[in-house]
Design an enzyme around this catalytic site. Structure first.
Site, PDB file in Angstrom:
ATOM      1  N   CYS A  43      -7.412   7.112   3.474  1.00  9.32           N
ATOM      2  CA  CYS A  43      -6.865   7.796   4.645  1.00  9.32           C
ATOM      3  C   CYS A  43      -7.347   9.240   4.932  1.00  9.32           C
ATOM      4  O   CYS A  43      -7.059  10.254   4.386  1.00  9.32           O
ATOM      5  CB  CYS A  43      -5.276   7.868   4.759  1.00  9.32           C
ATOM      6  SG  CYS A  43      -4.349   8.476   6.263  1.00  9.32           S
ATOM      7  N   GLN A  64       0.945  -0.964   0.103  1.00  4.24           N
ATOM      8  CA  GLN A  64       0.087   0.088   0.007  1.00  4.24           C
ATOM      9  C   GLN A  64       0.811   1.166   0.212  1.00  4.24           C
ATOM     10  O   GLN A  64       1.789   1.343   0.960  1.00  4.24           O
ATOM     11  CB  GLN A  64      -0.906  -0.159   1.266  1.00  4.24           C
ATOM     12  CG  GLN A  64      -1.845   1.155   1.346  1.00  4.24           C
ATOM     13  CD  GLN A  64      -2.702   1.145   2.641  1.00  4.24           C
ATOM     14  OE1 GLN A  64      -3.539   1.935   2.599  1.00  4.24           O
ATOM     15  NE2 GLN A  64      -2.342   0.418   3.596  1.00  4.24           N
TER      16      GLN A  64
END
Length: 86
Positions: A71, A42
């Protein structure tokens, strides 16, 4: 991870710019064990060429690369990645 029943492993979120340009960052943050496969790496970032450069460093050692688009943290806002890409 496998001994705990994980069917798929993810790395922590890695900063693509640091990963693409800094060998020490790569060594300190990416050392997967063979049993971690399948493995998704990621990355966060907002420059396509930098994300690609980072992905090229891991392409033979993982099964997928993910660009973090979720996020919501303040650091993601400042870095213009994660949820702030959308």
């Amino acid at each position: 991870a496998r001994r705990h029943g994980a069917q798929l492993c993810y790395t922590p979120m890695l900063h693509a710019a640091n990963f693409a340009s800094d060998e020490v960052y790569r060594q300190d943050n990416f050392d997967p064990h063979p049993s971690d496969r399948p493995l998704v790496v990621q990355f966060c970032g907002d420059v396509p060429a930098t994300l690609l450069a980072a992905a090229r460093h891991v392409e033979a050692r993982c099964d997928a690369v993910e660009i973090n688009c979720g996020c919501p943290q303040g650091i993601a806002r400042r870095g213009h990645y994660g949820a702030f890409l959308l």
